[in-house]
Write a protein that holds these residues in place. Structure first.
Motif: not given
Length: 412
Positions: A265-266, A279-280, A401-411
């Protein structure tokens, strides 16, 4: 676009809902809460203002050898418990040690060891401080415990990015498998911070729910009466490997990892960017950056800590990403049941996301009695069947700290 398919072949957890992944999942689907009143004497001794938390359902002493509980900080105990279960669940695969790695995470590390040692030093002098104190308090202690127990020699890395930590570890594991550093990696995170100092500190910053009289309903993501998060503890691990490696050994595959992304984010050390723009970006990158479309996303496991500001910021980020189509995507906020495992949160929520796809069931968000009118989206409040066909789901984690993490999964 990625060149290898990365799949999940094992899961393991120890959490406020259960001593293993399957018990945890079953309790989540049943609508259970892991939050309970703290019975420890230090609550009254130090006049701790918040008297409840989401403690691990099964103590590590019931799972590990006595020598392990003596020589490992609780954060490492949770890590070892979860990793061993995940490894066994994956079939304890035969793998060349130099092709087997660990990507682990914690938000705080060995806080119990550090503060107990300080008490010992002050009260009994330096000669009584245990020689294992530094190895036990190191944030990389959990990763080291896993790699030594299971014989992983392709590297044992540690991420420390607050509440985004273990989601970032999974994203890193994906990248490391893509880069060819290993054929199989255990990823995840653990945390053991139900200690008077972290509780007092979180309480001082007004981050914790104050519902001392009713812990089970204290975590209330998206509810108009939400007043803070519930501190939780535990660990969660997933086994990731290249599809080629998994198929060659006849492994059962839970889901495919689409990809992961990390942004920052800073903006502020504790508050999220109120517009959720970074985040987006992480959500978009975790899906579109790996060749998929946002229209493929059929389920979201939200970060949703139950804080007044955080829940709104994440909703704005989701609206930015999905627009009007957000109304058609079922969103689960599972911290309502588990509490907030800090650096371990992303690991347990990754497992929930994987099982949601594998069993085509979105888990419920408990304690939502009156949804905030400013958060206009489809929040799952009872187990819901997900549709047939290929589905993508994302798991969000955002940290101080403004840390954003995203993980994506699939069937699969």
């Amino acid at each position: 676009m990625s060149s290898k398919r990365i799949v999940v072949t094992g899961i393991g957890a120890t959490s406020p809902l259960g001593g293993n992944a399957r018990d945890t999942w079953a309790a989540l689907l049943s609508g259970a809460s892991g939050a309970t009143t703290l019975e420890q004497e230090w609550v009254a001794k130090w006049e701790i203002p918040i008297t409840f938390a989401a403690q691990a359902k099964v103590p590590s002493s019931e799972v590990l050898e006595r020598i392990e509980t003596k020589r490992l900080d609780p954060s490492s105990q949770f890590a070892l418990t979860a990793a061993r279960e995940a490894w066994a669940d994956a079939g304890s695969p035969e793998v060349v040690p130099e092709r087997f790695g660990v990507d682990w995470a914690t938000g705080i590390g060995g806080v119990w060891t550090l503060l107990d040692a300080w008490d010992t030093l002050r009260e009994r002098g330096p000669r009584r401080v245990l020689p294992m104190t530094v190895p036990m308090l190191m944030p990389n202690g959990p990763a080291a415990a896993i790699e030594m127990s299971l014989g992983a020699r392709a590297g044992a890395r540690t991420v420390v990015s607050a509440c985004a930590s273990s989601t970032e570890s999974i994203a890193n594991a994906y990248d490391h498998l893509q880069a060819g550093y290993a054929d199989i990696i255990i990823a995840g995170g653990s945390e053991a911070a139900i200690h008077p100092l972290p509780i007092a500190s979180f309480a001082a910053m007004q981050a914790l729910s104050k519902r001392n009289d009713d812990p089970a309903t204290a975590s209330r993501p998206y509810d108009v009466t939400r007043d803070g998060f519930v501190l939780g503890e535990g660990g969660a691990a997933i086994v990731l490997e290249t599809e080629e490696h998994a198929l060659a050994r006849g492994a059962r595959i839970y889901a495919e990892v689409v990809g992961g992304a990390v942004t920052s984010d800073a903006y502020h050390i504790t508050a999220p960017d109120p517009e959720g723009s970074a985040a987006a970006r992480a959500m978009i990158a975790a899906v579109e950056g790996f060749g998929y479309s946002l229209s493929d996303v059929a389920h979201i496991n939200a970060h949703a800590t139950s804080t007044p500001v955080g829940d709104i910021a994440e909703f704005k980020a989701l609206r930015h990403v999905f627009g009007d189509s957000l109304a058609g995507i079922p969103v689960s906020a599972t911290k309502a049941s588990t509490g907030h495992l800090l650096g371990g949160a992303g690991g347990i929520e990754a497992i929930f996301t994987i099982l949601a796809l594998h069993e085509r069931t979105a888990p419920p968000t408990i304690n939502l009695t009156e949804q905030d009118p400013e958060i206009d989206m489809d929040v799952v409040t009872a187990p819901r069947t997900l549709p047939d066909g290929d589905l993508v789901a994302i798991s969000n984690s955002f940290g101080f700290g403004g840390h954003n993490a995203v993980v994506a999964f699939k069937t699969v």
